[in-house]
Design an enzyme around this catalytic site. Sequence first.
Site, PDB file in Angstrom:
ATOM      1  N   GLU A   1       0.826  -1.228   0.000  1.00  0.00           N
ATOM      2  CA  GLU A   1       0.000   0.000   0.000  1.00  0.00           C
ATOM      3  C   GLU A   1       0.860   1.279   0.000  1.00  0.00           C
ATOM      4  OE1 GLU A   1      -3.708  -0.079   1.078  1.00  0.00           O
ATOM      5  OE2 GLU A   1      -3.863  -2.180   1.645  1.00  0.00           O
TER       6      GLU A   1
HETATM    7  C1  LIG Z   1       2.146  -9.595   1.735  1.00  0.00           C
HETATM    8  C2  LIG Z   1       1.845  -8.639   0.620  1.00  0.00           C
HETATM    9  C3  LIG Z   1       0.521  -8.332   0.341  1.00  0.00           C
HETATM   10  C4  LIG Z   1       0.213  -7.474  -0.721  1.00  0.00           C
HETATM   11  N1  LIG Z   1      -1.103  -7.237  -1.023  1.00  0.00           N
HETATM   12  C5  LIG Z   1      -1.409  -6.540  -2.157  1.00  0.00           C
HETATM   13  C6  LIG Z   1      -2.765  -6.413  -2.584  1.00  0.00           C
HETATM   14  O1  LIG Z   1      -3.701  -6.870  -1.910  1.00  0.00           O
HETATM   15  N2  LIG Z   1      -3.016  -5.795  -3.766  1.00  0.00           N
HETATM   16  C7  LIG Z   1      -2.018  -5.265  -4.540  1.00  0.00           C
HETATM   17  O2  LIG Z   1      -2.309  -4.734  -5.597  1.00  0.00           O
HETATM   18  N3  LIG Z   1      -0.715  -5.365  -4.158  1.00  0.00           N
HETATM   19  C8  LIG Z   1      -0.392  -5.992  -2.998  1.00  0.00           C
HETATM   20  N4  LIG Z   1       0.924  -6.126  -2.597  1.00  0.00           N
HETATM   21  C9  LIG Z   1       1.974  -5.583  -3.449  1.00  0.00           C
HETATM   22  C10 LIG Z   1       2.641  -4.328  -2.864  1.00  0.00           C
HETATM   23  O3  LIG Z   1       1.751  -3.252  -2.898  1.00  0.00           O
HETATM   24  C11 LIG Z   1       3.938  -4.088  -3.656  1.00  0.00           C
HETATM   25  O4  LIG Z   1       4.851  -5.120  -3.300  1.00  0.00           O
HETATM   26  C12 LIG Z   1       4.545  -2.717  -3.365  1.00  0.00           C
HETATM   27  O5  LIG Z   1       3.735  -1.698  -3.913  1.00  0.00           O
HETATM   28  C13 LIG Z   1       5.962  -2.565  -3.933  1.00  0.00           C
HETATM   29  O6  LIG Z   1       6.030  -2.984  -5.252  1.00  0.00           O
HETATM   30  P1  LIG Z   1       7.170  -4.027  -5.698  1.00  0.00           P
HETATM   31  O7  LIG Z   1       7.145  -5.170  -4.774  1.00  0.00           O
HETATM   32  O8  LIG Z   1       6.991  -4.296  -7.131  1.00  0.00           O
HETATM   33  O9  LIG Z   1       8.531  -3.261  -5.459  1.00  0.00           O
HETATM   34  P2  LIG Z   1       9.260  -2.262  -6.476  1.00  0.00           P
HETATM   35  O10 LIG Z   1       8.286  -1.287  -7.020  1.00  0.00           O
HETATM   36  O11 LIG Z   1      10.056  -3.055  -7.459  1.00  0.00           O
HETATM   37  O12 LIG Z   1      10.237  -1.468  -5.505  1.00  0.00           O
HETATM   38  C14 LIG Z   1      11.459  -2.038  -5.034  1.00  0.00           C
HETATM   39  C15 LIG Z   1      12.174  -0.975  -4.190  1.00  0.00           C
HETATM   40  O13 LIG Z   1      12.459   0.168  -4.991  1.00  0.00           O
HETATM   41  C16 LIG Z   1      11.925   1.322  -4.386  1.00  0.00           C
HETATM   42  N5  LIG Z   1      11.489   2.262  -5.407  1.00  0.00           N
HETATM   43  C17 LIG Z   1      10.716   2.026  -6.497  1.00  0.00           C
HETATM   44  N6  LIG Z   1      10.518   3.158  -7.190  1.00  0.00           N
HETATM   45  C18 LIG Z   1      11.155   4.140  -6.510  1.00  0.00           C
HETATM   46  C19 LIG Z   1      11.329   5.550  -6.703  1.00  0.00           C
HETATM   47  N7  LIG Z   1      10.766   6.202  -7.728  1.00  0.00           N
HETATM   48  N8  LIG Z   1      12.066   6.245  -5.807  1.00  0.00           N
HETATM   49  C20 LIG Z   1      12.614   5.611  -4.733  1.00  0.00           C
HETATM   50  N9  LIG Z   1      12.506   4.291  -4.492  1.00  0.00           N
HETATM   51  C21 LIG Z   1      11.779   3.563  -5.368  1.00  0.00           C
HETATM   52  C22 LIG Z   1      10.741   0.816  -3.562  1.00  0.00           C
HETATM   53  O14 LIG Z   1      10.366   1.731  -2.543  1.00  0.00           O
HETATM   54  C23 LIG Z   1      11.304  -0.478  -3.036  1.00  0.00           C
HETATM   55  O15 LIG Z   1      12.118  -0.226  -1.904  1.00  0.00           O
HETATM   56  C24 LIG Z   1       1.262  -6.916  -1.499  1.00  0.00           C
HETATM   57  C25 LIG Z   1       2.595  -7.186  -1.168  1.00  0.00           C
HETATM   58  C26 LIG Z   1       2.891  -8.034  -0.133  1.00  0.00           C
HETATM   59  C27 LIG Z   1       4.331  -8.335   0.160  1.00  0.00           C
END
Ligand SMILES: Cc1cc2nc3c(=O)[nH]c(=O)nc-3n(C[C@H](O)[C@H](O)[C@H](O)COP(=O)(O)OP(=O)(O)OC[C@H]3O[C@@H](n4cnc5c(N)ncnc54)[C@H](O)[C@@H]3O)c2cc1C
Length: 396
Positions: free
Chosen positions: A373
């Site tokens: 989130e």
């Molecule tokens: C247990 C669990 C439940 C979840 N439930 C849901 C759900 O119900 N529905 C749903 O849609 N999603 C859900 N998610 C997904 C969650 O919202 C995403 O994992 C989260 O938004 C981060 O995306 P990502 O994992 O692709 O990381 P990435 O976007 O790949 O990010 C990796 C790292 O890079 C950093 N980063 C990325 N872009 C930038 C930037 N511009 N500047 C600085 N830092 C940056 C991030 O902060 C992070 O530290 C869930 C995740 C988990 C683990």
Amino acid sequence: MPFDRAKLAADTEAFCQELRPHEELCYAERRFNAELVPLAKKYDLLGINVREEYGGRGADNVAYFAALARIGREGTGVRTFFSGHLSIGAYPIQAWGSDALKRKYLPAAARGDLVLAFGLTEPDAGSNPLEMTTTFARAADGYVLNGVKYLISNGGIADAVVVFGYPHDAPAGDPRRRVSAFVVDTKADGFAAESFAPNAKMGMPTSNTAMFEMENVLVPAENLLGEPGDGFRVAMGALVSGRLSVAAGCLGVIEDCLAEVVEYGKARSQHGKEIARHQLVQDHIAHIEMDRVASEALVVRAAELKDRAEANPGDADLARRVDLLAAQAKFFATNAAWDAADRAVQVFGGRGWSTLYRPGRHLTDVRVCRIYEGTDEILKLKIAAAVLGKGWEAFK
Ligand SMILES: Cc1cc2nc3c(=O)[nH]c(=O)nc-3n(C[C@H](O)[C@H](O)[C@H](O)COP(=O)(O)OP(=O)(O)OC[C@H]3O[C@@H](n4cnc5c(N)ncnc54)[C@H](O)[C@@H]3O)c2cc1C
């Protein structure tokens, strides 16, 4: 019948007490807690924030997030179920669905006959959901969806999911390339979900996290949320409620950590006296208490502001302030809960390291709250952009 605040609090308390032994057993055996939904149904907690005309309790945001804080004490996995079902599941349907769509899903969801989820994230689109590749195409009787959604809370147990995608024939740069939102039935042909194994997750083994694939899934035309192209606004609106639900749940985690360290600190003796009499242990207790006080202030203030914003739907400034405050509350409370759980583990010493005790479970479970989130980083950039003003955003 007007919303009954005291009854919601009493039902939430009774639910939490009855759920606790099941949750502890399932946690120890690292398996999904199948008692959660039936018990939530028994105590009428599956439509807390759903309006009464659609079969829910009609709680205001202050009462709703107070209930989620109480539920959060039982564990982040338990609260995450409610966030998925209510804040990012039912809420966008209530806010953006047609009357017919609300009648189709909300009463059944509130009764507990239907579980909801929210599918925005994809394998290659997380922090920037606009990089999603899910598509929809118009069909004679609705829309056809294709794509994969990843890491979805309740994704393997849901009956319907709020899903987002782009028009299939609008490439980058095309002005028609705007996200739309749909409610998708998980029993539809072409929909397949796969749950993460509890042991593959750092925490929350008792809750469900899944990925799902849609291959030519037919969605009825009336299952569109808002107008075509409204999807990003639907997602961001749902995330305001979602972020506050996470912040409220983290407040519950902090409250539970505080109760645990007080009880344990008074019972456990080392060096000839109860450990709670040692000044460095009191330092941990003071920090956890400040985590609690500050998180509670932010969550309650944001919930009150959200109530005001919902009573004044045309007030764009109020909406902007709630959006920002929800991000601030989420960023602060999730980090405070991480700090509180870490300190509680420390006060419990070697026992704290074990997931047989509540602090250890809170620590491993709550870590995800700084990721889903809106990650810490994305929320900090949003907060800094609000401070710096237009033109200073680190990303658009
Ligand atoms: C247990 C669990 C439940 C979840 N439930 C849901 C759900 O119900 N529905 C749903 O849609 N999603 C859900 N998610 C997904 C969650 O919202 C995403 O994992 C989260 O938004 C981060 O995306 P990502 O994992 O692709 O990381 P990435 O976007 O790949 O990010 C990796 C790292 O890079 C950093 N980063 C990325 N872009 C930038 C930037 N511009 N500047 C600085 N830092 C940056 C991030 O902060 C992070 O530290 C869930 C995740 C988990 C683990």
